[in-house]
Design a protein around this motif. Structure first.
Motif, PDB file in Angstrom:
ATOM      1  N   ILE A   1     -19.747  -7.143  -6.395  1.00  0.00           N
ATOM      2  CA  ILE A   1     -18.969  -7.348  -5.171  1.00  0.00           C
ATOM      3  C   ILE A   1     -18.886  -6.391  -4.055  1.00  0.00           C
ATOM      4  CG2 ILE A   1     -16.786  -8.545  -4.277  1.00  0.00           C
ATOM      5  CD1 ILE A   1     -16.512 -10.005  -6.869  1.00  0.00           C
ATOM      6  N   GLU A   2     -18.663  -5.306  -4.829  1.00  0.00           N
ATOM      7  CA  GLU A   2     -18.323  -3.962  -4.043  1.00  0.00           C
ATOM      8  C   GLU A   2     -19.674  -3.560  -3.347  1.00  0.00           C
ATOM      9  OE1 GLU A   2     -17.440  -4.041  -7.320  1.00  0.00           O
ATOM     10  OE2 GLU A   2     -15.161  -4.527  -7.009  1.00  0.00           O
ATOM     11  N   GLU A   3     -20.593  -3.470  -4.261  1.00  0.00           N
ATOM     12  CA  GLU A   3     -21.956  -3.190  -3.633  1.00  0.00           C
ATOM     13  C   GLU A   3     -22.594  -3.874  -2.582  1.00  0.00           C
ATOM     14  OE1 GLU A   3     -26.500  -1.823  -5.484  1.00  0.00           O
ATOM     15  OE2 GLU A   3     -24.771  -2.220  -6.736  1.00  0.00           O
ATOM     16  N   ILE A   4     -22.327  -5.398  -2.787  1.00  0.00           N
ATOM     17  CA  ILE A   4     -22.797  -6.299  -1.594  1.00  0.00           C
ATOM     18  C   ILE A   4     -21.933  -6.029  -0.476  1.00  0.00           C
ATOM     19  CG2 ILE A   4     -21.607  -8.300  -2.441  1.00  0.00           C
ATOM     20  CD1 ILE A   4     -25.314  -8.024  -1.478  1.00  0.00           C
ATOM     21  N   LEU A   5     -20.937  -5.939  -0.557  1.00  0.00           N
ATOM     22  CA  LEU A   5     -19.897  -5.687   0.626  1.00  0.00           C
ATOM     23  C   LEU A   5     -20.188  -4.463   1.294  1.00  0.00           C
ATOM     24  CD1 LEU A   5     -16.405  -6.952  -0.919  1.00  0.00           C
ATOM     25  CD2 LEU A   5     -17.786  -8.163   0.923  1.00  0.00           C
ATOM     26  N   GLU A   6     -20.587  -3.495   0.692  1.00  0.00           N
ATOM     27  CA  GLU A   6     -20.958  -2.214   1.387  1.00  0.00           C
ATOM     28  C   GLU A   6     -22.341  -2.533   2.133  1.00  0.00           C
ATOM     29  OE1 GLU A   6     -20.804   1.648   2.491  1.00  0.00           O
ATOM     30  OE2 GLU A   6     -19.287   0.414   1.863  1.00  0.00           O
ATOM     31  N   GLU A   7     -23.178  -3.081   1.127  1.00  0.00           N
ATOM     32  CA  GLU A   7     -24.633  -3.376   1.688  1.00  0.00           C
ATOM     33  C   GLU A   7     -24.445  -4.220   3.142  1.00  0.00           C
ATOM     34  OE1 GLU A   7     -27.905  -2.623   0.818  1.00  0.00           O
ATOM     35  OE2 GLU A   7     -27.300  -1.487  -0.764  1.00  0.00           O
ATOM     36  N   GLN A   8     -23.491  -5.153   3.321  1.00  0.00           N
ATOM     37  CA  GLN A   8     -23.126  -6.118   4.293  1.00  0.00           C
ATOM     38  C   GLN A   8     -22.742  -5.326   5.360  1.00  0.00           C
ATOM     39  OE1 GLN A   8     -20.032  -8.976   3.904  1.00  0.00           O
ATOM     40  NE2 GLN A   8     -21.493 -10.750   4.940  1.00  0.00           N
ATOM     41  N   ARG A   9     -21.692  -4.428   5.222  1.00  0.00           N
ATOM     42  CA  ARG A   9     -20.967  -3.656   6.180  1.00  0.00           C
ATOM     43  C   ARG A   9     -22.233  -2.569   6.840  1.00  0.00           C
ATOM     44  NH1 ARG A   9     -19.423   1.300   7.030  1.00  0.00           N
ATOM     45  NH2 ARG A   9     -20.066   2.050   5.076  1.00  0.00           N
ATOM     46  N   LEU A  10     -22.993  -2.209   5.896  1.00  0.00           N
ATOM     47  CA  LEU A  10     -24.051  -1.266   6.683  1.00  0.00           C
ATOM     48  C   LEU A  10     -25.134  -1.979   7.603  1.00  0.00           C
ATOM     49  CD1 LEU A  10     -25.067   0.979   3.849  1.00  0.00           C
ATOM     50  CD2 LEU A  10     -23.645   1.709   5.583  1.00  0.00           C
ATOM     51  N   GLN A  11     -25.380  -3.215   6.871  1.00  0.00           N
ATOM     52  CA  GLN A  11     -26.243  -4.092   7.831  1.00  0.00           C
ATOM     53  C   GLN A  11     -25.475  -4.759   9.072  1.00  0.00           C
ATOM     54  OE1 GLN A  11     -26.945  -8.311   6.302  1.00  0.00           O
ATOM     55  NE2 GLN A  11     -29.115  -7.972   6.718  1.00  0.00           N
ATOM     56  N   GLN A  12     -24.283  -4.894   9.052  1.00  0.00           N
ATOM     57  CA  GLN A  12     -23.717  -5.522  10.342  1.00  0.00           C
ATOM     58  C   GLN A  12     -23.722  -4.224  11.211  1.00  0.00           C
ATOM     59  OE1 GLN A  12     -20.075  -6.928   8.768  1.00  0.00           O
ATOM     60  NE2 GLN A  12     -20.807  -9.037   8.546  1.00  0.00           N
TER      61      GLN A  12
END
Length: 133
Positions: free
Chosen positions: A92-103
């Motif tokens: 969860i932490e990794e995908i949320l970080e990836e999503q934040r970077l993408q946004q």
């Protein structure tokens, strides 16, 4: 099987696993437990699936109520079919970080586009304003 109009056709899908795409872009996966005449849906054991590139992560949400007007797509998931996906599940932490970077990257490119349009005397209305019409 006889044709049943409207949301009554979903009665056969109760207690089956479904994927729901919402108007705001979120993807939910869970067991359909209840529906009403307005196509409001109640899901059980729901997870919110976040996709970023070739990675995905599931955030447990539990019981989830979805207002019918927010449903873009509803589809049954065949739990007996083997999964042959090329996507990699991450924490969860990794995908949320990836999503934040993408946004963040999307906001930066949108800002550059807006400046280029502004220099040419053009503008694009914000998405928030489009819901008013």
């Amino acid at each position: 099987m006889n044709y049943v109009p409207g949301t009554a056709s979903l009665i056969d899908d109760i207690d089956k696993k479904h994927l729901v795409l919402l108007r705001d872009g979120r993807t939910l996966i869970g067991y359909l437990r209840s529906i009403d005449q307005f196509a409001n849906l109640v899901f059980h054991q729901t997870v919110e699936r976040i996709h970023v590139g070739k990675k995905f992560g599931d955030i447990p949400r539990g019981i989830f109520i979805v207002r019918g007007e927010n449903v873009v797509l509803l589809g049954e998931i065949d739990v007996d079919k083997p999964c042959d996906t090329v996507l990699q599940q991450v924490s969860i932490e990794e995908i949320l970080e990836e999503q934040r970077l993408q946004q963040q990257a999307k906001q930066e490119t949108d800002k550059v586009k807006m400046l280029a349009l502004k220099d040419r005397g053009l503008s694009i209305p914000k998405a928030d304003n489009l819901d008013e019409y």
